[in-house]
Design an enzyme around this catalytic site. Structure first.
Site, PDB file in Angstrom:
ATOM      1  N   ASN A 231       0.965  -1.156   0.002  1.00  0.00           N
ATOM      2  CA  ASN A 231       0.052  -0.125   0.068  1.00  0.00           C
ATOM      3  C   ASN A 231       0.897   1.306  -0.083  1.00  0.00           C
ATOM      4  OD1 ASN A 231      -1.810   2.017   0.270  1.00  0.00           O
ATOM      5  ND2 ASN A 231      -2.205   1.416   2.767  1.00  0.00           N
TER       6      ASN A 231
ATOM      7  N   LYS B  73       0.245   4.138  -0.214  1.00  0.00           N
ATOM      8  CA  LYS B  73      -0.334   5.412   0.118  1.00  0.00           C
ATOM      9  C   LYS B  73       0.001   6.739  -0.686  1.00  0.00           C
ATOM     10  CE  LYS B  73      -0.231   3.402   4.574  1.00  0.00           C
ATOM     11  NZ  LYS B  73      -0.079   3.528   6.019  1.00  0.00           N
TER      12      LYS B  73
ATOM     13  N   HIS C 225      -9.452   1.297   5.175  1.00  0.00           N
ATOM     14  CA  HIS C 225      -8.133   1.653   5.798  1.00  0.00           C
ATOM     15  C   HIS C 225      -8.377   2.621   6.752  1.00  0.00           C
ATOM     16  CE1 HIS C 225      -4.043   2.708   6.568  1.00  0.00           C
ATOM     17  NE2 HIS C 225      -3.719   1.818   5.948  1.00  0.00           N
TER      18      HIS C 225
ATOM     19  N   GLU D  51      -6.607   5.061   7.902  1.00  0.00           N
ATOM     20  CA  GLU D  51      -6.555   6.490   7.458  1.00  0.00           C
ATOM     21  C   GLU D  51      -7.982   6.925   6.919  1.00  0.00           C
ATOM     22  OE1 GLU D  51      -2.856   5.651   5.347  1.00  0.00           O
ATOM     23  OE2 GLU D  51      -1.988   5.123   7.213  1.00  0.00           O
TER      24      GLU D  51
ATOM     25  N   GLU E 198      -5.161  -4.749  10.676  1.00  0.00           N
ATOM     26  CA  GLU E 198      -4.215  -3.703  10.843  1.00  0.00           C
ATOM     27  C   GLU E 198      -4.613  -2.918  12.267  1.00  0.00           C
ATOM     28  OE1 GLU E 198      -2.305  -2.620   6.886  1.00  0.00           O
ATOM     29  OE2 GLU E 198      -3.855  -1.246   7.316  1.00  0.00           O
TER      30      GLU E 198
ATOM     31  N   GLY F  20       2.334   2.622  10.609  1.00  0.00           N
ATOM     32  CA  GLY F  20       3.505   3.656  10.423  1.00  0.00           C
ATOM     33  C   GLY F  20       4.123   4.435  11.774  1.00  0.00           C
TER      34      GLY F  20
ATOM     35  N   SER G  19       3.460  -1.675  10.492  1.00  0.00           N
ATOM     36  CA  SER G  19       4.851  -1.535  10.694  1.00  0.00           C
ATOM     37  C   SER G  19       5.432  -3.091  10.280  1.00  0.00           C
ATOM     38  CB  SER G  19       5.214  -1.298  12.198  1.00  0.00           C
ATOM     39  OG  SER G  19       4.982   0.049  12.241  1.00  0.00           O
TER      40      SER G  19
HETATM   41  P1  PGA Z   1       3.047   0.690   7.388  1.00  0.00           P
HETATM   42  O1  PGA Z   1       1.354   0.691   6.927  1.00  0.00           O
HETATM   43  O2  PGA Z   1       3.457  -0.776   7.024  1.00  0.00           O
HETATM   44  O3  PGA Z   1       3.758   1.770   7.057  1.00  0.00           O
HETATM   45  O4  PGA Z   1       2.674   0.451   8.999  1.00  0.00           O
HETATM   46  C1  PGA Z   1       0.544  -0.197   6.806  1.00  0.00           C
HETATM   47  C2  PGA Z   1      -0.444   0.006   6.182  1.00  0.00           C
HETATM   48  O5  PGA Z   1      -1.074   1.132   6.657  1.00  0.00           O
HETATM   49  O6  PGA Z   1      -1.181  -0.487   5.239  1.00  0.00           O
END
Ligand code: PGA
Length: 255
Positions: free
Chosen positions: A9, A11, A98, A100, A172, A178, A218
């Protein structure tokens, strides 16, 4: 058969040129590996990158996904991109739910279910993200298990078993996205097993056994193999580490 998937992903990262370069590297790497049919690699670049990337990847090796789609069909919805437009570009899957999008764009289960239905109507696979916040985790297992179950019950559990076959779940934990904090392999396994049981209770054991459940938050080359080795973890949804071709290659190899 349950698929093993490593999905990137991206982003809102990379220029178009950087993204095309990255996608080419991922595609070449996967093509060089001869992966078993059960194992799939997905990349989800920004909307602006999808058309040029569709031209350079080997679509038999890498599945092109979008990071979102509109909750409505085509029409007067300024700024939106519909599932049918994505399909026309060669997109095969879409990430929905997601954290976000839930947090910054106030997407709730009602909106998400509309998006899911429209994506399914176009024949797209859904990577559906669920997970608890830090506060919910700290409030104890009873609460966070219920939060995660409710995210399923209000959305993908209303689908028919046939429709649900197009759904990949991504667990997640919001506190791990992140942040550099990762769920331990045991924490991930506990939640994945709980999710698989909820799927079995809703759709039956055969559907649950066939459902791919990814871990995200992460994930990096140093921790992925241990997490992916757990019985109910069928791969990962990778953010930051999917932006570096070498790291993403290691994650592909970790499962
Ligand atoms: P990250 O993001 O690996 O940077 O923690 C994962 C995600 O949001 O899909």
């Amino acid at each position: 058969m349950r698929k093993l998937i490593v999905a990137g992903n991206w982003k809102m990262n990379t220029s178009v040129a950087e993204g095309v370069e990255l996608a080419k590297k991922v595609s070449d790497y996967v093509a060089s590996k001869n992966l078993p049919a059960q194992k799939q690699v997905v990349i989800a670049p920004p909307f602006t990158h999808l058309a040029p990337i569709a031209q350079v990847i080997n679509a038999d090796k890498v599945i092109l996904a979008a990071q979102d789609c509109a909750a409505t069909t085509n029409g007067a919805y300024t700024g939106e991109v519909s599932a049918s437009m994505l399909k026309g570009l060669g997109v095969k899957a879409v990430i929905l739910g997601h954290s976000e999008r839930r947090q910054y764009f106030k997407e709730n289960s009602e909106i998400l279910l509309k998006k899911i239905k429209l994506a399914l109507a176009e024949g797209l696979d859904i990577i559906f993200c669920i997970g608890e916040t830090k506060e919910q985790r700290e409030a104890g297992a009873n609460l966070y298990n219920n939060v995660i179950k409710a995210q399923l019950v209000d959305t993908v559990f209303t689908l028919t078993p046939e429709e649900f076959k197009k759904v990949i779940i991504a667990y997640e934990p919001v506190w791990a996205i992140g942040t550099g904090l990762t769920a331990t392999p045991e924490q991930a396994q506990d939640i994945h097993a709980m999710i698989r049981k909820a799927i079995a209770d809703n759709f039956g054991q055969a559907v649950a056994d066939d459902t791919t459940i990814l871990y995200g938050g992460s994930c990096k080359p140093s921790n992925a193999a241990e997490i992916f080795a757990k019985k109910d973890v069928d791969g990962g949804l990778i953010g930051g580490a999917s932006l570096k071709a070498d790291d993403f290659a290691k994650l592909i190899d970790a499962r």
